[in-house]
Design an enzyme around this catalytic site. Structure first.
Site, PDB file in Angstrom:
ATOM      1  N   ILE A 193       0.861  -1.471   0.026  1.00 20.63           N
ATOM      2  CA  ILE A 193      -0.030  -0.101   0.049  1.00 20.63           C
ATOM      3  C   ILE A 193       0.888   1.295   0.050  1.00 20.63           C
ATOM      4  O   ILE A 193       1.796   1.324   0.839  1.00 20.63           O
ATOM      5  CB  ILE A 193      -0.825   0.043   1.122  1.00 20.63           C
ATOM      6  CG1 ILE A 193      -1.852  -1.155   1.292  1.00 20.63           C
ATOM      7  CG2 ILE A 193      -1.795   1.391   1.145  1.00 20.63           C
ATOM      8  CD1 ILE A 193      -2.700  -1.290   2.433  1.00 20.63           C
ATOM      9  N   GLU A 236       2.067  -3.438   5.596  1.00 20.09           N
ATOM     10  CA  GLU A 236       1.097  -3.218   4.882  1.00 20.09           C
ATOM     11  C   GLU A 236       1.475  -3.855   3.500  1.00 20.09           C
ATOM     12  O   GLU A 236       0.893  -3.567   2.487  1.00 20.09           O
ATOM     13  CB  GLU A 236       1.031  -1.614   4.454  1.00 20.09           C
ATOM     14  CG  GLU A 236       2.355  -1.082   3.876  1.00 20.09           C
ATOM     15  CD  GLU A 236       3.437  -0.723   4.982  1.00 20.09           C
ATOM     16  OE1 GLU A 236       4.186   0.387   4.722  1.00 20.09           O
ATOM     17  OE2 GLU A 236       3.345  -1.298   6.065  1.00 20.09           O
TER      18      GLU A 236
END
Length: 323
Positions: A193, A236
């Site tokens: 991300i 992430e």
């Protein structure tokens, strides 16, 4: 005469005792014919003793198609074949001829699917001749299901509900070995991300957690649920293992994930270049130069790093770039 009467009396008592045992039990003679099918066995299987006594059809109590029961393997002295018929072989000392195993069983009489712990052991005459084999069965379905539930929980990421890093490592190793043996393609996507630290710091950990869950759902929704392996690799970062998929197939999946993330339009007001959450994807496929799973991970990681360096919100496939 008295000795014969006592022996007959003891034999009758032994048979009656076995008939009334609370443990499901059946006994085969040396020819494999059923000589005892106790009441607990009738209750477990739904098969009356009258249907199997004197026959070799004891398997009909447990299986749809004819196959060996554990008692048959004892009669045959085939301890080496337990794993061929049973999920788990728990035999400890095959020298005695006794065997122990566990297996799922779908009762033909409609009693459902149950997980059984099974023991079978020989009975010898004084001169060492095998005269019978006793098989006992225990229903341990509840324990098996509880164990399976714990194993499943241990393999899942607590936040996103997808596979965790431990599960990824195990399954990726398995898929690598399978691809190496079969020559089938194997691809890997590494997904990160973009600007997640900024997002998390500005909006708080709760929003950060929600974002991770949304992205996990998007990835799962664009992959083959019964084939591909989607895992939270760390922080992430996510990983997608694509068995039987070459680089073109991996790129197709990567594009779908990238586009679905864009459609989700998760707001990201603090991003340096986008007003919504974006992802970067590195793709790689197994090739002849790779000698271990670590090589494929390194190639996908390098591609992901390149996507980050080239501006993010990109897919990089080994040495090529796809927007």
């Amino acid at each position: 005469m008295n000795a014969m009467m006592r022996e007959a009396k003891y034999h009758t008592f032994a048979v009656q005792l076995m008939e009334h045992l609370v443990v499901p039990t059946f006994v085969l003679d040396a020819a494999g014919r059923v000589i005892i099918w106790n009441r607990a066995c009738e209750r477990m299987t739904g098969v009356p003793a009258s249907a199997v006594l004197g026959t070799r059809r004891h398997w009909t109590g447990f299986y749809q198609q004819q196959r060996r029961c554990l008692a048959d393997l004892v009669l045959e002295g085939a301890s080496a074949r337990v794993a061929e018929f049973y999920e788990i072989d728990r035999s400890l000392d095959c020298q005695t001829g006794a065997l122990s195993a566990e297996n799922w069983c779908v009762f033909p009489t409609g009693r459902g699917r149950r997980y059984l712990a099974i023991d079978a052991g020989p009975i010898y005459a004084d001169d060492g001749t095998l005269i019978a084999v006793v098989e006992t069965l225990r229903d341990i379905t509840a324990q098996k299901e509880a164990q399976s539930a714990l194993e499943l929980l241990a393999s899942l990421d607590g936040l996103t509900g997808i596979a965790n890093r431990r599960a990824f490592d195990v399954r990726f190793e398995s898929e690598w070995e399978l691809a190496a043996r079969s020559g089938q393609p194997l691809s890997l996507l590494m997904i990160d991300i973009d600007h997640f630290k900024i997002y998390n710091d500005h909006l708080g950990h709760q929003c950060g957690d929600d974002c991770l869950k949304r992205i996990a759902q998007i990835i799962v929704g664009e992959t083959r649920g019964d084939v591909d392996i989607v895992a939270r690799y760390g922080g992430e970062e996510f990983a997608v293992v694509l068995p039987h998929a070459g680089l073109d197939g991996a790129l197709s999946v990567a594009h779908r994930i990238l586009e679905a993330t864009d459609r989700a339009a998760i707001p990201h007001h603090e991003a340096s270049s986008q007003d919504r959450v974006t992802i970067s994807i590195g793709a790689a496929s197994r090739n002849s130069e790779m000698t271990s799973p670590a090589d494929l991970i390194a190639a996908a990681d390098a591609s992901l790093y390149a996507a980050k360096q080239r501006g993010r919100n990109l897919i990089v496939a080994q040495r090529s770039v796809a927007a």
